[in-house]
Design an enzyme around this catalytic site. Structure first.
Site, PDB file in Angstrom:
ATOM      1  N   ARG A  96      36.162  43.201  37.576  1.00 14.68           N
ATOM      2  CA  ARG A  96      36.545  44.321  36.705  1.00 14.68           C
ATOM      3  C   ARG A  96      35.930  44.219  35.316  1.00 14.68           C
ATOM      4  NH1 ARG A  96      42.839  44.083  37.938  1.00 14.68           N
ATOM      5  NH2 ARG A  96      42.231  41.918  38.329  1.00 14.68           N
ATOM      6  N   HIS A 130      34.699  45.790  43.136  1.00 15.22           N
ATOM      7  CA  HIS A 130      35.210  46.837  42.253  1.00 15.22           C
ATOM      8  C   HIS A 130      34.197  47.948  41.973  1.00 15.22           C
ATOM      9  CE1 HIS A 130      37.491  48.639  39.086  1.00 15.22           C
ATOM     10  NE2 HIS A 130      36.537  48.385  38.211  1.00 15.22           N
ATOM     11  N   ASP A 167      42.180  56.729  39.780  1.00 10.61           N
ATOM     12  CA  ASP A 167      41.268  56.859  38.634  1.00 10.61           C
ATOM     13  C   ASP A 167      39.920  57.396  39.113  1.00 10.61           C
ATOM     14  OD1 ASP A 167      39.729  54.636  39.549  1.00 10.61           O
ATOM     15  OD2 ASP A 167      41.101  53.270  38.520  1.00 10.61           O
ATOM     16  N   LYS A 190      42.831  58.326  34.937  1.00 12.21           N
ATOM     17  CA  LYS A 190      43.567  57.225  34.287  1.00 12.21           C
ATOM     18  C   LYS A 190      42.789  56.753  33.062  1.00 12.21           C
ATOM     19  CE  LYS A 190      43.398  52.792  35.858  1.00 12.21           C
ATOM     20  NZ  LYS A 190      43.649  51.636  36.739  1.00 12.21           N
ATOM     21  N   THR A 225      49.112  50.365  37.885  1.00 16.96           N
ATOM     22  CA  THR A 225      48.366  51.585  38.221  1.00 16.96           C
ATOM     23  C   THR A 225      49.035  52.323  39.379  1.00 16.96           C
ATOM     24  OG1 THR A 225      46.297  50.599  37.486  1.00 16.96           O
ATOM     25  CG2 THR A 225      46.111  52.441  39.048  1.00 16.96           C
TER      26      THR A 225
HETATM   27  C1  R5P Z   1      40.937  49.399  37.996  1.00 10.43           C
HETATM   28  O1  R5P Z   1      39.905  49.961  37.631  1.00 10.43           O
HETATM   29  C2  R5P Z   1      41.166  48.970  39.408  1.00 10.43           C
HETATM   30  O2  R5P Z   1      40.512  49.812  40.305  1.00 10.43           O
HETATM   31  C3  R5P Z   1      42.651  48.881  39.723  1.00 10.43           C
HETATM   32  O3  R5P Z   1      43.212  50.185  39.647  1.00 10.43           O
HETATM   33  C4  R5P Z   1      43.370  47.986  38.751  1.00 10.43           C
HETATM   34  O4  R5P Z   1      42.686  46.784  38.628  1.00 10.43           O
HETATM   35  C5  R5P Z   1      44.778  47.715  39.166  1.00 10.43           C
HETATM   36  O5  R5P Z   1      45.377  46.851  38.250  1.00 10.43           O
HETATM   37  P1  R5P Z   1      46.929  46.893  38.013  1.00 10.43           P
HETATM   38  O6  R5P Z   1      47.600  46.701  39.333  1.00 10.43           O
HETATM   39  O7  R5P Z   1      47.203  45.753  37.066  1.00 10.43           O
HETATM   40  O8  R5P Z   1      47.272  48.201  37.392  1.00 10.43           O
END
Ligand code: R5P
Length: 298
Positions: A96, A130, A167, A190, A225
């Protein structure tokens, strides 16, 4: 003839065994231990001289430990005369941080991938990394396996579901699921505050009233998220919300956060070790990975 060698972690061994039996390849586990000061010791005992070696390493937290162990395994394989080294790391850590978001930051995934390549990893197989940008930092050959259509079908999802990406970066991911099911897909916008980590979401004109929604994402870390997307969709009248996520890091409190926001089922994969819970459906993705590797080997 290739040989599969797994790292010391129980999950690395499990994935290595699954892959070796699907590909009908020899399988060996690296030996190892911890020194009293915490340093790692590894030893590759089978002969790998002039062999094509596939290293299987699971990268669940603490991922830094797994990375150091992996570096030592790769060095041992080079030392022992392996003719090529392919790394299968289903979950790619640091993916990420694939760019500089705030001045002064590193491109962490680039540092990790360059280090592995310079040690001797020539090919990399990952599952739903990712972003393509993250993988572009690996100087060798890369295969990025998308298991989502396979997972969606095996989980029994149907064409009447609304597939939602939480997102914009995940739009193509959601689309790949929607196409496989013959369903509709859309996304939520997002925005993450890069300093505090807090997120806000804008659903725009998305109208989920009366629909069974499936939120598709690559990683579940804190669960923030998926929980926030679920909360908004249910608030807007969705009939039910399920989650289809490739890598569940299984961090403390994350599952509770997501189910507490109304998610009725979490469909995930065995790229990382998973809890045995009724609310979590775990799909074995090694058949899809084995198919990709078999194409290379043939
Ligand atoms: C972000 O760009 C990824 O695709 C995931 O949505 C994100 O890493 C999820 O992280 P968390 O569970 O901490 O919100």
């Amino acid at each position: 003839m290739a040989i599969i060698v797994s790292g010391l972690r129980a999950h690395s061994r499990l994935l290595g065994e699954l892959l070796a039996s699907r590909l009908n390849l020899r399988f060996a586990v690296v030996e190892g231990k911890r020194f009293p000061d915490g340093e790692v010791y590894v030893r590759v005992t089978p002969s790998v001289r002039e062999e094509d070696v596939i290293v299987v390493q699971s990268m669940e937290p603490p991922q830094n430990d797994a990375l150091v162990e992996l570096m030592l395994i790769v060095d041992a394989l080079v030392e022992a005369g392996a003719s090529s080294i392919t790394l299968f790391t289903p979950y790619l850590p640091y993916s990420r941080q694939d760019r500089v978001f705030l001045a002064g930051e590193p491109v962490s995934v680039r540092a990790v991938l360059r280090a592995l390549h310079s040690l001797g990893v020539g090919r990399l197989v990952v599952v739903e990394a990712h972003s393509e940008r993250a993988l572009s930092h690996f100087p060798g050959r890369v295969v990025n396996v998308n298991p989502l259509p396979y997972m969606a079908k095996l989980a029994g999802l149907g064409g009447d579901a609304l597939i939602v990406s939480p997102d914009m970066g995940g739009v193509s991911r959601a689309r790949s699921v929607a196409e496989a099911l013959g369903a509709r897909s859309c996304y939520i916008a997002k925005v993450r505050d890069r300093v505090t980590g807090s997120i806000s979401m804008d659903v725009g004109s998305l109208d989920p009233r009366g629909l069974d929604v499936v939120i598709v994402d690559d990683i579940m870390s804190t669960g923030g998220t998926l929980a926030e997307a679920s909360r908004i969709l249910l608030e807007r009248g969705a009939r039910s919300v399920q989650v289809l996520v490739v890598h569940n890091l299984n961090l403390p409190g994350a599952l509770e956060k997501v189910t507490g926001a109304g998610v009725s089922r979490i469909i995930t994969s065995n790229t990382l070790p998973q809890p045995r819970l009724d609310v979590v459906s775990v799909i074995d993705i090694t058949p899809v990975v084995a198919g990709e590797i078999a194409r290379w080997l043939s």
